[in-house]
Motif scaffolding. Structure first.
Motif, short mmCIF file in Angstrom:
data_model
loop_
_atom_site.label_atom_id
_atom_site.label_comp_id
_atom_site.label_asym_id
_atom_site.label_seq_id
_atom_site.Cartn_x
_atom_site.Cartn_y
_atom_site.Cartn_z
N GLN A 75 0.83 -1.21 0.00
CA GLN A 75 0.00 0.00 0.00
C GLN A 75 0.86 1.25 0.00
OE1 GLN A 75 -3.04 -0.18 2.98
NE2 GLN A 75 -3.72 1.93 2.66
N THR A 173 -12.66 3.83 -3.89
CA THR A 173 -12.37 2.42 -3.68
C THR A 173 -13.51 1.75 -2.92
OG1 THR A 173 -11.13 3.02 -1.67
CG2 THR A 173 -9.85 2.61 -3.68
N HIS A 175 -13.89 -1.49 -0.61
CA HIS A 175 -13.24 -2.58 0.10
C HIS A 175 -14.20 -3.76 0.24
CE1 HIS A 175 -11.19 -4.70 3.41
NE2 HIS A 175 -10.09 -4.04 3.03
N TRP A 192 -4.86 4.68 -1.65
CA TRP A 192 -6.17 4.56 -1.02
C TRP A 192 -6.01 4.54 0.50
CZ3 TRP A 192 -7.63 0.01 1.73
CH2 TRP A 192 -6.71 -1.04 1.66
N GLY A 193 -7.08 4.23 1.19
CA GLY A 193 -7.03 4.11 2.64
C GLY A 193 -6.74 5.41 3.36
N LEU A 220 -11.09 -3.21 -4.48
CA LEU A 220 -9.84 -3.60 -3.84
C LEU A 220 -9.77 -5.11 -3.72
CD1 LEU A 220 -9.59 -0.98 -0.96
CD2 LEU A 220 -8.16 -1.09 -2.99
N TRP A 222 -9.25 -8.69 -2.08
CA TRP A 222 -9.69 -9.13 -0.75
C TRP A 222 -8.58 -9.13 0.26
CZ3 TRP A 222 -7.45 -13.35 1.59
CH2 TRP A 222 -6.66 -14.18 0.77
#
Length: 224
Positions: A75, A173, A175, A192-193, A220, A222
């Protein structure tokens, strides 16, 4: 703020950073995230949001975490990490020291060339329990950077702010848990995140955001 050689100062910054300085002084925690630190607990940490000036104008320093890590593998993120005891008081200058120390350890940058000018309200990352202080810096004297430890960092790179504000590079995104959040498709990376959330809010409150299509979705994996 001064303490044993570390300080916060907005003096001498380029004028294009003025909106970021104002945002840091006025933004409230709930305007940045719905995930706010608990009254007690959480692991104190800091990230360095480092603005520089590159060939295409203002840019941000980011890194991509190694794909072999147990947490947040692969990430993109800001340099940063947990506070060490020697960093000092987590409520005053501890996050400043931690942000610079971690950035040096992860990217090899010379902290002497960084001018810290603000700290955003502390935020919370529920999945890891980190209470994060986002520390703002100006890369006054740029130094070479690279992935210092490939076991932890896959690469270090800069992203022009112009690419982050480009509507074609923005998406939402999705999730597997159902959580949705802002994302940026830049520099051959999907940001992202937590990192994307902070960038999104900074662009908004600095007045740099351009209208974009939040219905454009990027799923995203898994494992993310």
């Amino acid at each position: 703020m001064r303490d044993s050689g570390i300080e916060l100062s907005a003096e001498g910054l380029p004028s294009w950073l003025d909106p970021v300085v104002r945002a840091a002084e006025t933004v409230r925690p709930e305007q940045l995230s719905r995930f706010l630190p608990p009254e007690q607990g959480g692991r104190q940490s800091a990230v360095l949001i480092l603005f520089g000036e590159g060939p295409r104008g203002p840019e941000l320093l980011l890194m991509e975490r190694s794909g072999s890590l147990r947490s947040h593998a692969g990430q993109p993120s800001f340099p940063g990490g947990a506070l060490d005891p020697e960093d000092g008081d987590p409520l005053t200058t501890g996050p400043l020291r931690a942000a610079l120390r971690e950035a040096e350890e992860e990217t090899g940058l010379d902290p002497r060339g960084v001018q810290l000018f603000g700290v955003l309200p502390r935020l919370y990352i529920p999945v890891s329990g980190f209470v994060v202080a986002p520390v703002l810096g100006w890369w006054r004297e740029p130094s070479p950077v690279k992935a210092v430890d490939l076991a932890e960092t896959a690469r270090v790179f800069t992203v022009p702010v112009a690419d982050l504000t480009e509507p074609a590079h923005r998406a939402t995104t999705v999730h597997p848990s159902g959580h949705r959040g802002p994302a940026f498709l830049v520099a051959s990376a999907l940001v992202w995140g937590f990192t994307a959330g902070v960038i999104d809010r900074l662009l908004h409150y600095a007045g740099w955001e351009q209208p974009w299509d939040p219905t454009r979705q990027v799923p995203l994996d898994w494992r993310a």
